[in-house]
Write a protein that holds these residues in place. Structure first.
Motif, PDB file in Angstrom:
ATOM      1  N   ASN A  85      87.154  30.709  40.067  1.00 31.13           N
ATOM      2  CA  ASN A  85      87.282  31.867  40.982  1.00 31.13           C
ATOM      3  C   ASN A  85      86.333  33.153  40.840  1.00 31.13           C
ATOM      4  N   PHE A  86      85.522  33.375  41.858  1.00 32.02           N
ATOM      5  CA  PHE A  86      84.722  34.520  41.360  1.00 32.02           C
ATOM      6  C   PHE A  86      85.716  35.748  41.276  1.00 32.02           C
ATOM      7  N   PRO A  87      85.330  36.683  40.491  1.00 33.18           N
ATOM      8  CA  PRO A  87      86.024  38.080  40.537  1.00 33.18           C
ATOM      9  C   PRO A  87      86.271  38.884  41.578  1.00 33.18           C
ATOM     10  N   ASN A  88      87.408  39.369  41.909  1.00 34.09           N
ATOM     11  CA  ASN A  88      87.455  40.020  43.144  1.00 34.09           C
ATOM     12  C   ASN A  88      86.935  41.447  43.026  1.00 34.09           C
ATOM     13  N   TYR A  89      85.388  41.411  43.397  1.00 32.69           N
ATOM     14  CA  TYR A  89      84.585  42.685  43.147  1.00 32.69           C
ATOM     15  C   TYR A  89      84.982  43.668  44.203  1.00 32.69           C
ATOM     16  N   LYS A  90      85.528  43.409  45.174  1.00 29.31           N
ATOM     17  CA  LYS A  90      85.743  44.206  46.288  1.00 29.31           C
ATOM     18  C   LYS A  90      86.744  45.409  45.950  1.00 29.31           C
ATOM     19  N   GLN A  91      87.692  44.891  45.000  1.00 32.71           N
ATOM     20  CA  GLN A  91      88.647  46.119  44.332  1.00 32.71           C
ATOM     21  C   GLN A  91      88.139  46.944  43.494  1.00 32.71           C
ATOM     22  N   LEU A  92      86.685  46.856  42.963  1.00 32.02           N
ATOM     23  CA  LEU A  92      86.160  47.754  42.293  1.00 32.02           C
ATOM     24  C   LEU A  92      85.025  48.735  43.285  1.00 32.02           C
ATOM     25  N   LEU A  93      85.085  48.418  44.440  1.00 31.94           N
ATOM     26  CA  LEU A  93      84.201  49.337  45.383  1.00 31.94           C
ATOM     27  C   LEU A  93      85.004  50.268  45.982  1.00 31.94           C
TER      28      LEU A  93
ATOM     29  N   VAL B 132      67.494  56.663  47.017  1.00 28.46           N
ATOM     30  CA  VAL B 132      68.604  56.020  46.714  1.00 28.46           C
ATOM     31  C   VAL B 132      69.877  57.029  46.729  1.00 28.46           C
ATOM     32  N   ASN B 133      70.961  56.590  47.074  1.00 28.35           N
ATOM     33  CA  ASN B 133      72.048  57.570  46.879  1.00 28.35           C
ATOM     34  C   ASN B 133      73.064  56.931  45.578  1.00 28.35           C
ATOM     35  N   LEU B 134      73.102  57.933  44.720  1.00 30.95           N
ATOM     36  CA  LEU B 134      74.127  57.921  43.421  1.00 30.95           C
ATOM     37  C   LEU B 134      75.383  58.309  43.914  1.00 30.95           C
ATOM     38  N   GLU B 135      76.405  57.476  43.904  1.00 27.64           N
ATOM     39  CA  GLU B 135      77.870  57.807  44.275  1.00 27.64           C
ATOM     40  C   GLU B 135      78.400  57.945  43.034  1.00 27.64           C
TER      41      GLU B 135
ATOM     42  N   LYS C  52      84.472  56.360  35.867  1.00 30.13           N
ATOM     43  CA  LYS C  52      84.760  55.507  36.757  1.00 30.13           C
ATOM     44  C   LYS C  52      83.070  55.006  37.139  1.00 30.13           C
ATOM     45  N   PRO C  53      83.033  53.687  37.564  1.00 32.50           N
ATOM     46  CA  PRO C  53      81.532  53.135  37.948  1.00 32.50           C
ATOM     47  C   PRO C  53      81.001  54.165  38.684  1.00 32.50           C
ATOM     48  N   GLY C  54      79.658  54.263  38.279  1.00 25.40           N
ATOM     49  CA  GLY C  54      78.743  54.705  39.406  1.00 25.40           C
ATOM     50  C   GLY C  54      78.093  53.810  40.337  1.00 25.40           C
ATOM     51  N   ILE C  55      77.763  54.309  41.503  1.00 26.99           N
ATOM     52  CA  ILE C  55      77.102  53.203  42.473  1.00 26.99           C
ATOM     53  C   ILE C  55      75.708  53.809  42.928  1.00 26.99           C
ATOM     54  N   PHE C  56      74.727  53.038  42.807  1.00 25.15           N
ATOM     55  CA  PHE C  56      73.412  53.373  43.552  1.00 25.15           C
ATOM     56  C   PHE C  56      73.388  52.578  44.774  1.00 25.15           C
ATOM     57  N   ARG C  57      73.196  53.124  45.814  1.00 23.87           N
ATOM     58  CA  ARG C  57      73.236  52.527  47.196  1.00 23.87           C
ATOM     59  C   ARG C  57      71.925  52.833  47.905  1.00 23.87           C
ATOM     60  N   ALA C  58      71.369  51.877  48.112  1.00 24.85           N
ATOM     61  CA  ALA C  58      69.987  51.906  48.813  1.00 24.85           C
ATOM     62  C   ALA C  58      70.183  52.513  50.282  1.00 24.85           C
ATOM     63  N   GLU C  59      69.454  53.192  50.911  1.00 25.87           N
ATOM     64  CA  GLU C  59      69.514  53.729  52.132  1.00 25.87           C
ATOM     65  C   GLU C  59      69.431  52.764  53.284  1.00 25.87           C
ATOM     66  N   GLU C  60      70.015  53.314  54.534  1.00 25.68           N
ATOM     67  CA  GLU C  60      69.741  52.227  55.499  1.00 25.68           C
ATOM     68  C   GLU C  60      68.431  52.046  56.055  1.00 25.68           C
TER      69      GLU C  60
ATOM     70  N   GLU D 166      68.188  49.263  54.649  1.00 21.35           N
ATOM     71  CA  GLU D 166      68.423  48.128  53.386  1.00 21.35           C
ATOM     72  C   GLU D 166      69.853  48.285  53.101  1.00 21.35           C
ATOM     73  N   ASN D 167      70.408  46.755  52.861  1.00 17.12           N
ATOM     74  CA  ASN D 167      71.870  46.676  52.479  1.00 17.12           C
ATOM     75  C   ASN D 167      71.875  46.273  51.281  1.00 17.12           C
ATOM     76  N   TYR D 168      72.010  47.133  50.239  1.00 15.49           N
ATOM     77  CA  TYR D 168      71.907  46.775  48.640  1.00 15.49           C
ATOM     78  C   TYR D 168      72.843  47.708  48.128  1.00 15.49           C
ATOM     79  N   LEU D 169      73.612  47.301  46.923  1.00 16.72           N
ATOM     80  CA  LEU D 169      74.533  48.273  46.422  1.00 16.72           C
ATOM     81  C   LEU D 169      74.274  47.828  44.895  1.00 16.72           C
ATOM     82  N   TYR D 170      74.365  48.729  43.836  1.00 14.78           N
ATOM     83  CA  TYR D 170      74.402  48.294  42.526  1.00 14.78           C
ATOM     84  C   TYR D 170      75.348  49.260  41.812  1.00 14.78           C
TER      85      TYR D 170
END
Length: 366
Positions: free
Chosen positions: A238-246, A335-338, A344-352, A354-358
């Motif tokens: 089972n892959f970790p439930n990553y959605k709960q981290l977002l 890039v957006n840093l949220e 808590k984790p930081g999220i680098f999100r590419a601008e539209e 482009e659909n990429y989240l880190y």
């Protein structure tokens, strides 16, 4: 067996199947490449009993037959031949390779000992344009874990839901998610965890005009890309439930120029060790992000980067190499840093579009 083939075509074929040659097996035949000359083509195979690769190339076949040649040696010989037609002939346990003024005689292994190529019944299948597949894999594969004790994290989760293809990878310190629309897919749903190394090797193939086809069997994955077939084990579990981290929201968001941010983090990291963090100090009043690093025995460095900030002032620190790896996958300019809080984790999100989240876990600031 006797055939002739263009040197560059043969070298390309060998480079693909060589990825399946076993380097650790106690069976000598698995260190070889099976050559099967039939009709007007040469079919080459390699396997380590987990990964099997088959490649077909056009060839001038004078005498049909099979032979197994030592993979690494055969590759080195062909790589160093002149750019001309290569003639290969095999009789009993000897193979003869001639090209222009060069000729080699090498020991061949018995094709009777070589495992047959797996025959797999597949059910779910998706097709992805090669360029799209390659760019998505390259974005997430760098985040795949190297720790074999948690096999599930050495894989990439690939899902297709409602025409949206998603690839996800994590090593438990960071998480990468990339998405792309796949509206013409005939598959309703698709879900599998596939080895990150395996996907990277397919993504690094020469650019193909035809799409990549990925099909699932009960415990295997079958990938077709032009003249090549790859069969590999699926990663079970089972892959970790990553959605709960977002998170659904953020307290602070900074929009930064990617190139300036990468340059700033690189400069700041010169003063830190490989494990020391880089601190981000986001100031809404001045609309700047100060990136800094300090090492007790060496000194400190600060870099001020203008940016657009909405929300509260915040300080947060990350492992600098994780930040750089994530940013290297952003192809756009900004890039957006949220951030929610410093812990808590930081999220680098590419601008539209482009659909990429880190997502990166923070380092505690002392």
């Amino acid at each position: 067996m006797k055939f002739s083939i263009n040197k560059s075509e043969l070298q390309n074929a060998i480079s693909v199947v060589l990825k399946g040659v076993s380097t650790r097996s106690t069976l000598p035949v698995l260190s070889g490449i099976l050559l099967d000359a039939q009709g007007d083509k040469l079919v080459m195979q390699a396997t380590d009993l987990e990964l099997s690769i088959q490649y077909s190339a056009a060839a001038l076949v004078e005498e049909e037959g099979k032979a197994v040649l030592p993979g690494k040696l055969f590759s080195e010989i062909v790589k160093n031949l002149s750019d001309a037609a290569v003639h290969v002939e095999a009789r009993d346990d000897q193979a003869f390779i001639t090209c222009d003024t060069s000729s080699f005689s090498i020991k061949a292994l018995s094709p009777d000992d070589f495992p047959g190529f797996p025959s797999v019944d597949t059910h779910q299948r998706i097709e992805i344009p090669f360029a799209q597949f390659s760019s998505m894999v390259k974005r997430v594969s760098r985040v795949v874990s190297k720790d074999e004790s948690r096999a599930i994290l050495t894989g990439v989760l690939i899902t297709l839901e409602n025409g949206l293809l998603r690839m996800v990878a994590t090593d438990s310190y960071r998480l990468a998610v990339t998405e792309a629309a796949l509206p013409d897919s005939s598959a309703d749903e698709f879900q599998a965890v596939i080895s990150g190394t395996f996907l990277s090797e397919i993504a690094s193939l020469p650019k193909a005009a035809s799409p990549v086809s990925i099909a699932l069997a009960d415990n295997q994955i079958v990938v077709n890309c032009e003249d090549t077939v790859f069969i590999n084990r699926r990663i079970e579990g089972n892959f970790p439930n990553y959605k709960q981290l977002l998170p659904d929201s953020y307290a602070t968001r900074a929009t930064l120029d990617v190139d300036r941010l990468v340059a700033g983090v690189k400069r700041a990291s010169l003063l830190g060790s490989s494990t020391s963090p880089v601190k981000f100090d986001l100031n809404a009043a001045s609309q700047t992000a100060q990136v800094s690093a300090a090492s007790q025995d060496v000194g400190s460095a600060q870099e001020t980067i203008p940016c657009e900030i909405e929300g509260e002032d915040v300080e947060i620190a990350f492992n600098y190499s994780y930040v750089l790896e994530g940013l290297s996958a952003v192809s756009g300019d900004r890039v957006n840093l949220e951030i929610q809080t410093a812990l808590k984790p930081g999220i680098f999100r590419a601008e539209e579009p482009e659909n990429y989240l880190y997502l990166v876990m923070p380092v505690r600031i002392s």
